[in-house]
Design a protein around this motif. Structure first.
Motif, short mmCIF file in Angstrom:
data_model
loop_
_atom_site.label_atom_id
_atom_site.label_comp_id
_atom_site.label_asym_id
_atom_site.label_seq_id
_atom_site.Cartn_x
_atom_site.Cartn_y
_atom_site.Cartn_z
N ASP A 27 0.83 -1.20 0.00
CA ASP A 27 0.00 0.00 0.00
C ASP A 27 0.87 1.26 0.00
O ASP A 27 0.60 2.20 -0.74
CB ASP A 27 -0.93 0.01 1.21
CG ASP A 27 -1.81 1.24 1.23
OD1 ASP A 27 -2.64 1.39 0.31
OD2 ASP A 27 -1.65 2.06 2.15
N ARG A 28 1.92 1.26 0.81
CA ARG A 28 2.79 2.43 0.89
C ARG A 28 3.51 2.71 -0.43
O ARG A 28 3.84 3.85 -0.73
CB ARG A 28 3.82 2.26 2.00
CG ARG A 28 3.27 2.36 3.39
CD ARG A 28 3.15 3.78 3.82
NE ARG A 28 2.49 4.15 5.03
CZ ARG A 28 2.20 3.48 6.09
NH1 ARG A 28 2.46 2.22 6.17
NH2 ARG A 28 1.61 4.04 7.12
N LEU A 29 3.73 1.68 -1.20
CA LEU A 29 4.40 1.86 -2.49
C LEU A 29 3.61 2.82 -3.38
O LEU A 29 4.19 3.59 -4.13
CB LEU A 29 4.58 0.50 -3.18
CG LEU A 29 5.40 0.46 -4.47
CD1 LEU A 29 6.82 0.98 -4.24
CD2 LEU A 29 5.44 -0.96 -5.02
N VAL A 30 2.28 2.80 -3.26
CA VAL A 30 1.44 3.66 -4.10
C VAL A 30 0.70 4.74 -3.32
O VAL A 30 0.26 5.72 -3.91
CB VAL A 30 0.43 2.81 -4.92
CG1 VAL A 30 1.14 1.97 -5.94
CG2 VAL A 30 -0.44 1.96 -4.02
N ASN A 31 0.55 4.58 -2.01
CA ASN A 31 -0.25 5.52 -1.22
C ASN A 31 0.47 6.01 0.03
O ASN A 31 -0.16 6.18 1.08
CB ASN A 31 -1.56 4.85 -0.75
CG ASN A 31 -2.44 4.43 -1.89
OD1 ASN A 31 -2.68 5.21 -2.80
ND2 ASN A 31 -2.91 3.20 -1.85
N ALA A 32 1.76 6.23 -0.05
CA ALA A 32 2.50 6.63 1.15
C ALA A 32 2.08 8.01 1.63
O ALA A 32 1.94 8.93 0.83
CB ALA A 32 3.99 6.62 0.86
N PRO A 33 1.91 8.16 2.94
CA PRO A 33 1.59 9.49 3.47
C PRO A 33 2.83 10.40 3.38
O PRO A 33 3.96 9.92 3.27
CB PRO A 33 1.22 9.21 4.93
CG PRO A 33 1.83 7.91 5.26
CD PRO A 33 1.94 7.13 3.98
N GLU A 34 2.59 11.68 3.42
CA GLU A 34 3.66 12.67 3.37
C GLU A 34 4.67 12.38 4.48
O GLU A 34 4.30 12.12 5.62
CB GLU A 34 3.07 14.08 3.56
CG GLU A 34 4.06 15.18 3.37
CD GLU A 34 4.53 15.32 1.94
OE1 GLU A 34 5.69 15.65 1.72
OE2 GLU A 34 3.70 15.07 1.03
N GLY A 35 5.95 12.40 4.12
CA GLY A 35 7.01 12.19 5.10
C GLY A 35 7.26 10.74 5.45
O GLY A 35 8.02 10.45 6.38
N SER A 36 6.67 9.80 4.74
CA SER A 36 6.82 8.38 5.04
C SER A 36 8.27 7.91 4.85
O SER A 36 8.86 8.11 3.80
CB SER A 36 5.91 7.56 4.11
OG SER A 36 6.25 6.19 4.13
#
Length: 129
Positions: A27-36
């Motif tokens: 999920d983070r690969l495409v939807n990472a939050p700001e500053g991840s």
């Protein structure tokens, strides 16, 4: 495909452990939050490589069971970041392990001097943290 009449993967709840971590990373690969930090690792191949080397060294030097577990967790996290970035999952790695376990002949298993030298260069010769 589901294995439960309710249509989730299992009837025993949400995934945990490395399966859950892999799902979060995908999920983070495409939807990472700001500053991840995970997104930073996906985007910075040198940082990811260096963290993999650093954490593997720390795992090799850990002595207490708790410290070994902590460093193993770090290695698994960074290795899964690398794997997810490449489109590879834990099931793929387990399949390779199973295939290797069925081999009749195996390589000698010595260390690879050129890889050790490369790791020493990455770590500046003095090791990590």
């Amino acid at each position: 495909p589901a294995f439960c009449h309710l249509n989730p993967l299992t009837c025993w709840g949400e995934p945990v452990g490395t399966q859950h971590l892999e799902e979060v990373l995908r999920d983070r690969l495409v939807n990472a939050p700001e500053g991840s930090y995970t997104k930073r690792l996906f985007d910075d191949e040198t940082l990811l490589r260096n963290k993999l080397v650093e954490e593997a060294q720390e795992l090799s030097e850990a002595t207490s069971p708790r410290h070994v577990a902590e460093e193993l967790a770090d290695v698994l996290y960074f290795a899964l970041v690398r794997a997810v970035k490449a489109g590879v999952g834990m099931d793929d790695a387990v399949k390779v392990l199973d295939e290797r376990g069925r081999k009749v002949t195996r390589r000698k298993g010595d260390d690879k001097k050129e890889r050790i030298e490369a790791a020493e260069r990455i770590l500046g010769g003095g090791g990590a943290k």
